[in-house]
Motif scaffolding. Sequence first.
Motif, mmCIF file in Angstrom:
data_model
loop_
_atom_site.group_PDB
_atom_site.id
_atom_site.type_symbol
_atom_site.label_atom_id
_atom_site.label_comp_id
_atom_site.label_asym_id
_atom_site.label_seq_id
_atom_site.Cartn_x
_atom_site.Cartn_y
_atom_site.Cartn_z
ATOM 1 N N GLY A 136 0.812 -1.213 0.000
ATOM 2 C CA GLY A 136 0.000 0.000 0.000
ATOM 3 C C GLY A 136 0.844 1.260 0.000
ATOM 4 N N LEU A 137 1.930 1.260 0.779
ATOM 5 C CA LEU A 137 2.813 2.427 0.816
ATOM 6 C C LEU A 137 3.573 2.566 -0.500
ATOM 7 C CD1 LEU A 137 4.220 4.802 2.060
ATOM 8 C CD2 LEU A 137 5.683 3.232 3.359
ATOM 9 N N ARG A 138 4.070 1.471 -1.026
ATOM 10 C CA ARG A 138 4.788 1.533 -2.306
ATOM 11 C C ARG A 138 3.906 2.113 -3.408
ATOM 12 N NH1 ARG A 138 9.661 -1.108 -2.459
ATOM 13 N NH2 ARG A 138 10.102 -2.577 -0.769
ATOM 14 N N GLN A 139 2.607 1.820 -3.355
ATOM 15 C CA GLN A 139 1.695 2.309 -4.386
ATOM 16 C C GLN A 139 1.391 3.801 -4.243
ATOM 17 O OE1 GLN A 139 -1.679 -0.359 -4.160
ATOM 18 N NE2 GLN A 139 -0.734 -1.832 -5.560
ATOM 19 N N GLN A 140 1.834 4.409 -3.138
ATOM 20 C CA GLN A 140 1.663 5.848 -2.957
ATOM 21 C C GLN A 140 2.833 6.649 -3.519
ATOM 22 O OE1 GLN A 140 -1.140 7.303 -1.798
ATOM 23 N NE2 GLN A 140 -1.924 5.204 -1.782
ATOM 24 N N ILE A 141 3.848 5.932 -4.035
ATOM 25 C CA ILE A 141 5.068 6.584 -4.519
ATOM 26 C C ILE A 141 5.306 6.186 -5.970
ATOM 27 C CG2 ILE A 141 7.555 6.863 -4.160
ATOM 28 C CD1 ILE A 141 7.078 5.928 -1.252
ATOM 29 N N ALA A 142 5.602 7.166 -6.810
ATOM 30 C CA ALA A 142 5.928 6.894 -8.214
ATOM 31 C C ALA A 142 7.256 7.563 -8.546
ATOM 32 C CB ALA A 142 4.834 7.414 -9.138
ATOM 33 N N LEU A 143 8.149 6.799 -9.163
ATOM 34 C CA LEU A 143 9.455 7.306 -9.582
ATOM 35 C C LEU A 143 9.574 7.205 -11.096
ATOM 36 C CD1 LEU A 143 12.449 8.176 -9.173
ATOM 37 C CD2 LEU A 143 12.990 5.751 -8.835
ATOM 38 N N VAL A 144 9.889 8.322 -11.740
ATOM 39 C CA VAL A 144 10.173 8.330 -13.181
ATOM 40 C C VAL A 144 11.679 8.487 -13.335
ATOM 41 C CG1 VAL A 144 9.785 9.464 -15.393
ATOM 42 C CG2 VAL A 144 7.930 9.343 -13.711
ATOM 43 N N GLU A 145 12.328 7.432 -13.804
ATOM 44 C CA GLU A 145 13.780 7.429 -13.916
ATOM 45 C C GLU A 145 14.233 8.100 -15.213
ATOM 46 O OE1 GLU A 145 15.294 3.533 -11.694
ATOM 47 O OE2 GLU A 145 13.801 3.064 -13.233
ATOM 48 N N GLN A 146 15.532 8.345 -15.312
ATOM 49 C CA GLN A 146 16.075 8.981 -16.513
ATOM 50 C C GLN A 146 15.859 8.117 -17.750
ATOM 51 O OE1 GLN A 146 19.989 10.830 -16.401
ATOM 52 N NE2 GLN A 146 19.943 10.849 -14.171
ATOM 53 N N SER A 147 15.946 6.808 -17.589
ATOM 54 C CA SER A 147 15.731 5.875 -18.701
ATOM 55 C C SER A 147 14.592 4.934 -18.327
ATOM 56 C CB SER A 147 17.008 5.081 -18.998
ATOM 57 O OG SER A 147 18.071 5.944 -19.338
ATOM 58 N N PRO A 148 13.348 5.388 -18.458
ATOM 59 C CA PRO A 148 12.209 4.568 -18.031
ATOM 60 C C PRO A 148 12.053 3.318 -18.887
ATOM 61 C CG PRO A 148 11.453 6.519 -19.195
ATOM 62 C CD PRO A 148 12.924 6.688 -18.999
ATOM 63 N N PHE A 149 11.482 2.281 -18.286
ATOM 64 C CA PHE A 149 11.274 1.010 -18.981
ATOM 65 C C PHE A 149 9.821 0.888 -19.428
ATOM 66 C CE2 PHE A 149 9.756 -3.381 -18.831
ATOM 67 C CZ PHE A 149 10.600 -3.975 -19.764
ATOM 68 N N PHE A 150 9.630 0.429 -20.665
ATOM 69 C CA PHE A 150 8.292 0.122 -21.161
ATOM 70 C C PHE A 150 8.301 -1.271 -21.782
ATOM 71 C CE2 PHE A 150 8.102 4.787 -21.225
ATOM 72 C CZ PHE A 150 6.904 4.985 -20.556
ATOM 73 N N PHE A 151 7.154 -1.930 -21.704
ATOM 74 C CA PHE A 151 7.013 -3.237 -22.341
ATOM 75 C C PHE A 151 6.809 -3.060 -23.845
ATOM 76 C CE2 PHE A 151 5.929 -4.086 -17.937
ATOM 77 C CZ PHE A 151 6.583 -5.290 -17.701
ATOM 78 N N ASP A 152 6.994 -4.139 -24.574
ATOM 79 C CA ASP A 152 6.857 -4.120 -26.029
ATOM 80 C C ASP A 152 5.372 -4.130 -26.396
ATOM 81 O OD1 ASP A 152 7.469 -4.133 -28.679
ATOM 82 O OD2 ASP A 152 7.960 -6.267 -28.788
ATOM 83 N N LEU A 153 4.710 -3.038 -26.020
ATOM 84 C CA LEU A 153 3.273 -2.871 -26.229
ATOM 85 C C LEU A 153 3.025 -1.462 -26.738
ATOM 86 C CD1 LEU A 153 2.117 -4.335 -22.785
ATOM 87 C CD2 LEU A 153 1.977 -5.530 -24.979
ATOM 88 N N SER A 154 1.784 -1.152 -27.046
ATOM 89 C CA SER A 154 1.442 0.211 -27.452
ATOM 90 C C SER A 154 1.579 1.149 -26.258
ATOM 91 C CB SER A 154 0.011 0.272 -27.981
ATOM 92 O OG SER A 154 -0.915 0.073 -26.915
ATOM 93 N N ALA A 155 1.647 2.439 -26.549
ATOM 94 C CA ALA A 155 1.720 3.431 -25.478
ATOM 95 C C ALA A 155 0.511 3.301 -24.555
ATOM 96 C CB ALA A 155 1.788 4.834 -26.079
ATOM 97 N N ARG A 156 -0.673 3.112 -25.145
ATOM 98 C CA ARG A 156 -1.897 2.982 -24.349
ATOM 99 C C ARG A 156 -1.819 1.778 -23.407
ATOM 100 N NH1 ARG A 156 -6.881 4.783 -25.832
ATOM 101 N NH2 ARG A 156 -6.236 4.832 -28.032
ATOM 102 N N ASP A 157 -1.410 0.630 -23.939
ATOM 103 C CA ASP A 157 -1.368 -0.587 -23.122
ATOM 104 C C ASP A 157 -0.336 -0.477 -22.004
ATOM 105 O OD1 ASP A 157 -3.401 -1.749 -24.532
ATOM 106 O OD2 ASP A 157 -2.087 -2.901 -25.863
ATOM 107 N N ASN A 158 0.751 0.233 -22.263
ATOM 108 C CA ASN A 158 1.728 0.457 -21.197
ATOM 109 C C ASN A 158 1.133 1.304 -20.081
ATOM 110 O OD1 ASN A 158 4.715 -0.472 -21.395
ATOM 111 N ND2 ASN A 158 4.133 -0.055 -23.521
ATOM 112 N N LEU A 159 0.316 2.296 -20.446
ATOM 113 C CA LEU A 159 -0.330 3.127 -19.431
ATOM 114 C C LEU A 159 -1.345 2.326 -18.617
ATOM 115 C CD1 LEU A 159 -0.989 6.441 -21.413
ATOM 116 C CD2 LEU A 159 0.711 6.068 -19.624
ATOM 117 N N LEU A 160 -2.042 1.412 -19.276
ATOM 118 C CA LEU A 160 -3.108 0.654 -18.611
ATOM 119 C C LEU A 160 -2.582 -0.516 -17.784
ATOM 120 C CD1 LEU A 160 -5.722 0.553 -21.516
ATOM 121 C CD2 LEU A 160 -5.856 1.916 -19.417
#
Length: 347
Positions: free
Chosen positions: A81-105
């Motif tokens: 629950g505490l971890r879900q209250q924190i978001a970190l955007v790193e210099q080189s963020p990771f995304f899965f091999d999916l569409s931008a929308r699917d990565n957001l969802l």
Amino acid sequence: MSEQKESILVHIQDLRHAYESGFSLRISNLQLEQGKVYSLVGPNGAGKTTLLACLAFLRQPAAGKYAWQGQTVDRQAVSLGLRQQIALVEQSPFFFDLSARDNLLLGFKWRGIKGAAANKLIGKPVKQLGLEALLDRPANQLSGGEYQRLALARALALQPQLLLLDEPTQNVDRGYTQVFLELLSIWRQSRQMTVVFASHDQMLAQLGADQVLSLLDGHLIESFPDNLFQAQIVTEPDGDYIYPSPSIRLAIAPGYSGNRLFILSSSDIIVSREPLASSARNVFKARLQSMIDQQGILLIDFVVYDQKKLSNFHLKARVTQPSCQALGMQVGGDFYLAFKATAMQVF
């Protein structure tokens, strides 16, 4: 409990994190208030990325106390629950091999939120960051700036209480930097989310934050120097110099050697319309790029000329309002900067 204590979201005490290289992050006391925006500044290697990772529980420090809303956190057993209250955007963020929308969802899918509810949550940050036309494109085909915007949208959609951003405007165009400044203004007014963003952009750090946190060699310092350089000292026939930029030579006082840190106070730089007749060994022509009014004292960013062309080397000077008016100072104007070799403090 006092009102001030109730407003503290994060309180870190005596944090220590060391690397085999010998570098050590040591934070004796840091309090982050609910709803405030903080910028984190410092040279490369000062510990900015490490501090953000410790705040996000992604690094396990050797020592230190961490309190969240007044409650001590066991760093060995941080709740989901505490971890879900924190978001970190790193210099080189990771995304899965999916569409931008699917990565957001995807983050919502893992939290059991699907369909219309999830799409509604991503809608606002997508619009704020101008990503509507990119949602169906593969994330791995986005440009560097688009990639960074998508990473920020993903973090904002999760509605964290603490948002941590590592160089959010690096490798993006000037237009996005303005969008980011506008977002910072919105966050500062709403007071709904605490934000800490690390940046090498001093003007962004000053303009976009309620408070500037300054890191130097792993320690928080009271205020970050306006002009900080790291360079190798070079002895030449006419004296000792450093080259903070390949084509810019700064004279320093004798008696030092090696690769050192140098601080030049912005108050030690004399600004004039024409070159002054003085004993100062450092005299440069420079173009005024931006000004920040700090209670009647203007912090001015200059780009120094390399012979007849502008270089990528900046110097910051402080000038009073009356002096600024007397000199007719405006953005885009050319001026002369002078300072003595002894003004360069060596560390």
